[in-house]
Structure formats: C-alpha cells, structure tokens
Write a protein that holds these residues in place. Structure first.
Motif, PDB file in Angstrom:
ATOM      1  N   UNK A 189       0.875   3.643  -0.986  1.00  0.00           N
ATOM      2  CA  UNK A 189       0.993   4.990  -1.349  1.00  0.00           C
ATOM      3  C   UNK A 189      -0.204   6.006  -0.680  1.00  0.00           C
ATOM      4  N   UNK A 190       0.359   6.953   0.011  1.00  0.00           N
ATOM      5  CA  UNK A 190      -0.718   7.670   0.735  1.00  0.00           C
ATOM      6  C   UNK A 190      -0.385   9.103   0.601  1.00  0.00           C
ATOM      7  N   UNK A 191      -1.398  10.084   0.684  1.00  0.00           N
ATOM      8  CA  UNK A 191      -1.237  11.551   0.599  1.00  0.00           C
ATOM      9  C   UNK A 191      -0.285  12.079   1.721  1.00  0.00           C
ATOM     10  N   UNK A 192      -0.381  11.932   2.854  1.00  0.00           N
ATOM     11  CA  UNK A 192       0.501  12.533   3.735  1.00  0.00           C
ATOM     12  C   UNK A 192       0.545  11.740   5.301  1.00  0.00           C
ATOM     13  N   UNK A 193       1.040  12.435   6.336  1.00  0.00           N
ATOM     14  CA  UNK A 193       1.247  12.006   7.375  1.00  0.00           C
ATOM     15  C   UNK A 193      -0.105  11.285   8.157  1.00  0.00           C
ATOM     16  N   UNK A 194      -1.171  12.083   8.136  1.00  0.00           N
ATOM     17  CA  UNK A 194      -2.328  11.445   8.877  1.00  0.00           C
ATOM     18  C   UNK A 194      -2.679  10.041   8.003  1.00  0.00           C
ATOM     19  N   UNK A 195      -2.701  10.096   6.804  1.00  0.00           N
ATOM     20  CA  UNK A 195      -3.115   8.867   6.004  1.00  0.00           C
ATOM     21  C   UNK A 195      -1.962   7.890   6.383  1.00  0.00           C
ATOM     22  N   UNK A 196      -0.824   8.077   6.575  1.00  0.00           N
ATOM     23  CA  UNK A 196       0.505   7.195   6.833  1.00  0.00           C
ATOM     24  C   UNK A 196       0.147   6.342   8.058  1.00  0.00           C
ATOM     25  N   UNK A 197      -0.218   7.339   9.134  1.00  0.00           N
ATOM     26  CA  UNK A 197      -0.525   6.984  10.601  1.00  0.00           C
ATOM     27  C   UNK A 197      -1.481   5.892  10.509  1.00  0.00           C
ATOM     28  N   UNK A 198      -2.732   6.154  10.039  1.00  0.00           N
ATOM     29  CA  UNK A 198      -3.855   5.102   9.894  1.00  0.00           C
ATOM     30  C   UNK A 198      -3.397   3.926   9.049  1.00  0.00           C
ATOM     31  N   UNK A 199      -2.800   4.074   7.915  1.00  0.00           N
ATOM     32  CA  UNK A 199      -2.787   2.816   7.241  1.00  0.00           C
ATOM     33  C   UNK A 199      -1.615   2.192   7.757  1.00  0.00           C
ATOM     34  N   UNK A 200      -0.560   2.677   8.569  1.00  0.00           N
ATOM     35  CA  UNK A 200       0.243   1.826   9.306  1.00  0.00           C
ATOM     36  C   UNK A 200      -0.489   1.046  10.166  1.00  0.00           C
ATOM     37  N   UNK A 201      -1.348   1.443  10.896  1.00  0.00           N
ATOM     38  CA  UNK A 201      -2.261   0.458  11.809  1.00  0.00           C
ATOM     39  C   UNK A 201      -2.959  -0.532  11.373  1.00  0.00           C
ATOM     40  N   UNK A 202      -3.489  -0.097  10.251  1.00  0.00           N
ATOM     41  CA  UNK A 202      -4.483  -0.789   9.415  1.00  0.00           C
ATOM     42  C   UNK A 202      -3.532  -2.193   8.663  1.00  0.00           C
ATOM     43  N   UNK A 203      -2.336  -1.982   8.558  1.00  0.00           N
ATOM     44  CA  UNK A 203      -1.641  -3.038   7.936  1.00  0.00           C
ATOM     45  C   UNK A 203      -0.427  -3.407   9.151  1.00  0.00           C
ATOM     46  N   UNK A 204      -0.972  -3.409  10.165  1.00  0.00           N
ATOM     47  CA  UNK A 204      -0.040  -3.661  11.091  1.00  0.00           C
ATOM     48  C   UNK A 204       0.486  -5.105  11.168  1.00  0.00           C
ATOM     49  N   UNK A 205      -0.063  -5.962  10.546  1.00  0.00           N
ATOM     50  CA  UNK A 205       0.261  -7.547  10.297  1.00  0.00           C
ATOM     51  C   UNK A 205       1.125  -7.649   9.333  1.00  0.00           C
ATOM     52  N   UNK A 206       1.370  -6.701   8.519  1.00  0.00           N
ATOM     53  CA  UNK A 206       2.130  -7.002   7.061  1.00  0.00           C
ATOM     54  C   UNK A 206       3.523  -6.329   7.489  1.00  0.00           C
ATOM     55  N   UNK A 207       4.337  -7.150   7.776  1.00  0.00           N
ATOM     56  CA  UNK A 207       6.007  -6.738   7.935  1.00  0.00           C
ATOM     57  C   UNK A 207       6.589  -6.186   6.838  1.00  0.00           C
ATOM     58  N   UNK A 208       6.368  -6.847   5.640  1.00  0.00           N
ATOM     59  CA  UNK A 208       6.988  -6.271   4.305  1.00  0.00           C
ATOM     60  C   UNK A 208       6.199  -5.192   3.753  1.00  0.00           C
ATOM     61  N   UNK A 209       6.380  -4.002   4.386  1.00  0.00           N
ATOM     62  CA  UNK A 209       5.590  -2.801   3.622  1.00  0.00           C
ATOM     63  C   UNK A 209       6.603  -1.679   3.550  1.00  0.00           C
ATOM     64  N   UNK A 210       5.914  -0.825   2.617  1.00  0.00           N
ATOM     65  CA  UNK A 210       6.739   0.558   2.571  1.00  0.00           C
ATOM     66  C   UNK A 210       5.678   1.381   2.350  1.00  0.00           C
ATOM     67  N   UNK A 211       5.525   2.577   3.274  1.00  0.00           N
ATOM     68  CA  UNK A 211       4.674   3.532   2.805  1.00  0.00           C
ATOM     69  C   UNK A 211       5.033   4.744   2.385  1.00  0.00           C
ATOM     70  N   UNK A 212       4.572   5.163   1.291  1.00  0.00           N
ATOM     71  CA  UNK A 212       5.235   6.102   0.472  1.00  0.00           C
ATOM     72  C   UNK A 212       4.023   7.517   0.305  1.00  0.00           C
ATOM     73  N   UNK A 213       4.540   8.585   0.796  1.00  0.00           N
ATOM     74  CA  UNK A 213       3.705   9.784   0.975  1.00  0.00           C
ATOM     75  C   UNK A 213       3.937  10.376  -0.434  1.00  0.00           C
ATOM     76  N   UNK A 214       2.871  10.091  -1.245  1.00  0.00           N
ATOM     77  CA  UNK A 214       3.296  10.643  -2.714  1.00  0.00           C
ATOM     78  C   UNK A 214       2.944  12.057  -2.909  1.00  0.00           C
ATOM     79  N   UNK A 215       2.308  12.631  -2.073  1.00  0.00           N
ATOM     80  CA  UNK A 215       2.177  14.259  -2.041  1.00  0.00           C
ATOM     81  C   UNK A 215       3.619  14.984  -1.895  1.00  0.00           C
ATOM     82  N   UNK A 216       4.417  14.448  -1.342  1.00  0.00           N
ATOM     83  CA  UNK A 216       5.756  14.969  -1.167  1.00  0.00           C
ATOM     84  C   UNK A 216       6.910  14.857  -2.244  1.00  0.00           C
ATOM     85  N   UNK A 217       6.158  13.920  -3.227  1.00  0.00           N
ATOM     86  CA  UNK A 217       7.305  13.685  -4.346  1.00  0.00           C
ATOM     87  C   UNK A 217       6.465  14.349  -5.998  1.00  0.00           C
ATOM     88  N   UNK A 218       7.351  14.446  -6.716  1.00  0.00           N
ATOM     89  CA  UNK A 218       6.851  14.831  -7.998  1.00  0.00           C
ATOM     90  C   UNK A 218       5.836  13.561  -8.613  1.00  0.00           C
TER      91      UNK A 218
END
Length: 172
Positions: free
Chosen positions: A5-34
């Motif tokens: 769970x990340x706040x926005x696109x900048x967080x998503x980009x970096x977290x995706x790099x940091x977890x590049x070895x994790x194939x089964x992942x889903x990144x959710x931008x929670x600031x875009x949801x209620x």
C-alpha cells in the motif's frame, strides 16, 4: 501474494524497484481510494496467508504519532506492517542518489537525507534540467540501496526489516 500500500505514483515507482525480486505482488495507491474500501481490504487480508506492507510519510510527525493516525483510520491494520517514511518518499529517493548522479544533474549532494521533505527535494533539484518526475525515474533506475541505507535511517530500518532477508518469490 504481497500487497504494498503506497500513497501515490512516486511511492509506487520506488517500491516497485525495491521489491523487484517479488513476482507475486500488487501495489495499491491508497490515496486514490476511499478509506473504507482500504480498511475493508486490510481486514480481509488479515484473515489470509497474504502479506502486506503499508507505507506512509511521516509528514514531520513522530513515527508513533503517524502510526497512531493510521491505526485510527484503518482499525484492523497490523502496526508491524506499517512503514513510516521520514519525512516523505522524496527523502528515500534522495538517499539513493549517488554523487555521480547528483553531479551529472547539478543536484547538491549531502550525506544526510533524513530530513528531506518534498519541498527540500525540489530545492535540491532546482538547477537540474529535468522535472521532478523525470529525475525520480532516473533515480529509480540507478537507486543505490547501500548508499540509501547509510543516508536515511527510516530507509535502513525498512530495508533491514523487509528486504534484507527476502528471498526472491516466484509465481506458483
């Protein structure tokens, strides 16, 4: 599955790099949801074998206060799964920028990246010919984990807790 769970696109980009070895992942931008849909999703995850990590900026608050704010908003969240980024995600980006990248882009290099806010980051990159998003994309491509661990305590804590011993996971 690992849910990030990340706040926005900048967080998503970096977290995706940091977890590049994790194939089964889903990144959710929670600031875009209620908040109620995120709260329900977290509550549902707690009853499964799936894992999650919830990233939030400290926004100058103490880690304890920020975690308390998040727990108030998302009652069923496991406090151990909350990662507080001090001060904002820009501090982690800046922490992972090596001297060469800074010099190439006319960005002032400082050893301490603990107190870099969004505004501070913008000030540091003001002489750079690239826009904020463009420089963040460049940093993500060349992110220096070891340097970031030395320059930012919250990044180092996160890395030691969640990445250091993480084995690459493969889809089943």
């Amino acid at each position: 599955m690992l849910y990030l769970f990340v706040e926005g696109a900048d967080d998503r980009r970096l977290v995706n790099v940091l977890f590049h070895n994790t194939e089964e992942k889903s990144i959710i931008e929670y600031s875009r949801r209620n908040n109620s849909s995120i709260a329900k999703f977290i509550r549902a995850l707690n009853g499964t074998s799936d894992r999650y990590i919830f990233f939030a900026d400290s926004d100058t608050k103490s880690m304890d206060q920020r975690k308390s704010d998040i727990k108030t908003k998302f009652k069923s969240i496991n406090e151990d799964q909350i990662v507080i980024v001090c001060i904002e995600i820009e501090s982690w980006y800046y922490a992972g920028m090596n001297v060469e990248l800074c010099q190439k882009n006319k960005i002032k290099f400082k050893d301490d990246a603990n107190r870099v806010s969004k505004e501070g980051f913008l000030s540091l990159i003001k002489k750079c010919s690239l826009q904020k998003t463009e420089i963040m994309i460049e940093v993500a491509k060349m992110f220096d984990v070891d340097l970031a661990r030395k320059r930012n305590a919250s990044f180092s804590d996160f890395y030691d807790r969640y990445i250091k011993n993480e084995e690459p996971t493969k889809a089943v």
